[in-house]
Design a protein around this motif. Sequence first.
Motif, short mmCIF file in Angstrom:
data_model
loop_
_atom_site.label_atom_id
_atom_site.label_comp_id
_atom_site.label_asym_id
_atom_site.label_seq_id
_atom_site.Cartn_x
_atom_site.Cartn_y
_atom_site.Cartn_z
N PHE A 122 13.24 -4.87 -13.93
CA PHE A 122 14.65 -4.54 -13.81
C PHE A 122 15.27 -4.07 -15.13
O PHE A 122 16.49 -3.95 -15.23
N ASP A 123 14.43 -3.81 -16.13
CA ASP A 123 14.94 -3.38 -17.43
C ASP A 123 15.28 -1.90 -17.42
O ASP A 123 14.55 -1.08 -16.86
N GLY A 124 16.39 -1.55 -18.08
CA GLY A 124 16.78 -0.16 -18.20
C GLY A 124 17.65 0.29 -17.05
O GLY A 124 17.79 -0.39 -16.03
N ASP A 125 18.24 1.43 -17.23
CA ASP A 125 19.12 2.02 -16.20
C ASP A 125 18.95 3.53 -16.23
O ASP A 125 19.45 4.19 -17.13
N PRO A 126 18.17 4.07 -15.27
CA PRO A 126 17.55 3.42 -14.12
C PRO A 126 16.26 2.69 -14.48
O PRO A 126 15.51 3.12 -15.35
N SER A 127 16.03 1.60 -13.79
CA SER A 127 14.87 0.75 -14.04
C SER A 127 13.69 1.16 -13.15
O SER A 127 13.82 2.01 -12.25
N SER A 128 12.56 0.51 -13.39
CA SER A 128 11.41 0.71 -12.51
C SER A 128 11.75 0.32 -11.08
O SER A 128 11.30 0.96 -10.11
N ALA A 129 12.53 -0.74 -10.93
CA ALA A 129 12.96 -1.17 -9.59
C ALA A 129 13.78 -0.09 -8.92
O ALA A 129 13.64 0.16 -7.71
N ASP A 130 14.65 0.58 -9.68
CA ASP A 130 15.45 1.66 -9.11
C ASP A 130 14.57 2.78 -8.56
O ASP A 130 14.83 3.35 -7.50
N LEU A 131 13.50 3.11 -9.30
CA LEU A 131 12.58 4.14 -8.83
C LEU A 131 11.87 3.70 -7.55
O LEU A 131 11.73 4.48 -6.60
N ALA A 132 11.42 2.45 -7.51
CA ALA A 132 10.73 1.95 -6.32
C ALA A 132 11.64 1.99 -5.10
O ALA A 132 11.21 2.38 -4.00
N ILE A 133 12.89 1.60 -5.27
CA ILE A 133 13.85 1.62 -4.17
C ILE A 133 14.13 3.05 -3.73
O ILE A 133 14.17 3.37 -2.54
N LEU A 134 14.32 3.93 -4.71
CA LEU A 134 14.59 5.34 -4.40
C LEU A 134 13.47 5.96 -3.58
O LEU A 134 13.71 6.67 -2.60
N ALA A 135 12.23 5.69 -3.98
CA ALA A 135 11.08 6.32 -3.33
C ALA A 135 10.57 5.57 -2.11
O ALA A 135 9.76 6.09 -1.35
N GLY A 136 11.00 4.32 -1.93
CA GLY A 136 10.50 3.51 -0.84
C GLY A 136 9.12 2.95 -1.09
O GLY A 136 8.30 2.80 -0.17
N LEU A 137 8.85 2.60 -2.37
CA LEU A 137 7.55 2.04 -2.74
C LEU A 137 7.64 0.53 -2.87
O LEU A 137 8.61 0.00 -3.42
N PRO A 138 6.64 -0.21 -2.41
CA PRO A 138 6.60 -1.64 -2.70
C PRO A 138 6.25 -1.86 -4.17
O PRO A 138 5.50 -1.08 -4.76
N ALA A 139 6.80 -2.89 -4.78
CA ALA A 139 6.49 -3.23 -6.16
C ALA A 139 5.40 -4.30 -6.19
O ALA A 139 5.41 -5.23 -5.38
N LEU A 140 4.48 -4.15 -7.11
CA LEU A 140 3.38 -5.10 -7.26
C LEU A 140 3.40 -5.63 -8.69
O LEU A 140 2.84 -5.00 -9.60
N PRO A 141 4.06 -6.75 -8.95
CA PRO A 141 4.18 -7.26 -10.32
C PRO A 141 2.86 -7.83 -10.86
O PRO A 141 2.12 -8.52 -10.15
N VAL A 142 2.61 -7.51 -12.13
CA VAL A 142 1.53 -8.13 -12.90
C VAL A 142 2.19 -9.17 -13.80
O VAL A 142 3.02 -8.84 -14.63
N ILE A 143 1.82 -10.44 -13.62
CA ILE A 143 2.45 -11.53 -14.36
C ILE A 143 1.41 -12.19 -15.26
O ILE A 143 0.37 -12.64 -14.79
N ASP A 144 1.69 -12.21 -16.56
CA ASP A 144 0.80 -12.87 -17.51
C ASP A 144 0.86 -14.38 -17.26
O ASP A 144 1.89 -15.01 -17.46
N ALA A 145 -0.26 -14.94 -16.81
CA ALA A 145 -0.29 -16.35 -16.44
C ALA A 145 -0.67 -17.27 -17.58
O ALA A 145 -0.78 -18.49 -17.39
N TRP A 146 -0.86 -16.74 -18.77
CA TRP A 146 -1.23 -17.55 -19.92
C TRP A 146 -0.19 -18.65 -20.14
O TRP A 146 1.00 -18.39 -20.26
N GLY A 147 -0.62 -19.89 -20.15
CA GLY A 147 0.28 -21.01 -20.41
C GLY A 147 1.14 -21.40 -19.24
O GLY A 147 2.08 -22.20 -19.40
N MET A 148 0.85 -20.90 -18.02
CA MET A 148 1.66 -21.25 -16.84
C MET A 148 0.79 -21.83 -15.74
O MET A 148 -0.38 -21.46 -15.59
N ALA A 149 1.40 -22.67 -14.95
CA ALA A 149 0.76 -23.17 -13.73
C ALA A 149 1.72 -22.92 -12.56
O ALA A 149 1.92 -21.78 -12.17
N GLN A 150 2.38 -23.98 -12.06
CA GLN A 150 3.26 -23.81 -10.91
C GLN A 150 4.49 -22.93 -11.21
O GLN A 150 5.07 -22.33 -10.30
#
Length: 462
Positions: A122-150
């Motif tokens: 959601f960073d920036g204006d327009p953001s990556s999310a704005d592009l996905a919504i505009l084009a009708g694309l699903p978003a697939l987040p990559v989340i760095d799991a280092w140091g995380m569990a639940q």
Amino acid sequence: MASPWLPPRSTVPPFSFLRGDMTTTTIRGECHAALITAPGSGQGKSMVTAALARLHRNAGRKVRVFKHGPDYLDPMVQEVASGQPVYQLHPWMTGEAECRWRLAEAAREADLILVEGSMGLFDGDPSSADLAILAGLPALPVIDAWGMAQTFGAVAQGLANYHPGLAIHEVIANRVGSPGHGRLLAESMPVGLSLLGAIPRHEAMTIPDRHLGLVQAGELAGLDAQLDAAAEVLKEAGLDRLPARVTLEAEAPEPPPRLLDGVQIAVARDDAFAFLYRANLDLLTQMGAELHFFSPLVESELPACDALWLPGGYPELHAAKLAANAPMLGAIRVHREAGKPILAECGGLMACMESLVDGEGRKHPMLGLLPGTARMAGKLTALGLQSLTTESGELRGHTYHHSLLETPLEPAAHARRLAGSPAEPVFVEGRLVASYFHGYFPSAPALTAAIFCGEPLRFTKE
């Protein structure tokens, strides 16, 4: 001399719909597609996108990759990964209609479309999310799991629920420590979300960078082998499943006016000057220009040309070699003395100065087409979206550099700041147009043609 990492140009130019009746044509395509994103920069989405592209390419699928935002370096890697040309998509810089059209055109021939996002979702204006919504694309987040569990599940849920118009059904865990760690992450997923795969920490999933971003693909020895290895890492992590199919539809654009018929443009392209949008090159060709690529680093003469383009890149890393190539410096000076047009963008501007002080503090003589010195600052000095407004149109683009200009020269105008750092000065000396500003040519074909034809620029203020 063409850069070694640049694959053959696309056989489908951006304005290829030459219709006899010039009526609007709707194009439609259907294929698997997703926007690869992340909660923020540094999560690994560039390499995950490249590995996914290579994984499915190795499986015999045609993969098209796009990049959200004004980025030159990531697309170089994505082109090597996919074996296909990569274009930028940005609802403001390239325009909403062009975003839809490029995706719909690609969907007619591709088995899979991957769009690499920029920064956080959601960073920036327009953001990556704005592009996905505009084009009708699903978003697939990559989340760095280092140091995380639940907590991983909470981050995923936050991304999925932040905007009701954005579709997120799956996420990817990156830099996972062990199979047990991966199971904890999968168990943390809230209802309605699932873990597509858990990517372990692996040397194949890292790629070096420097002050402007990733190291250029052509400088990375063994990149092809690394991408194959990264693809196998993803396959073992269960990421060989295709994302959902989507239908993409758009209106085909009209061809641009042939304002550059017969104009020969010499384009610098090597390790020092490599920041070239494919769409810019395509537009020049579609407007009738003949492009001749050359290397200021190793060649001694300019190709036969009516105009010269010195794009951005890394002249500071090759300043000594540039300074030592006296025949080429002389050829460019002769071009200038003949009154022929020159466009110098960012790194090209730095090369046009009397001298360049590199990151080690060493001073190198440059072309001397403009008075003063370009000096590396050791930190980011400018970043943001900007545009150049004239009576011939509004050229949209961006600025991003780590150097400062010391010059007594007064600018002819300033770019308009949309977001980020202060507006960049634009210097016009005869038929030389020079600035740190990088332009996206399809946003203003008439202005682009005026620059390469050496026509007077009439700047306007908003």
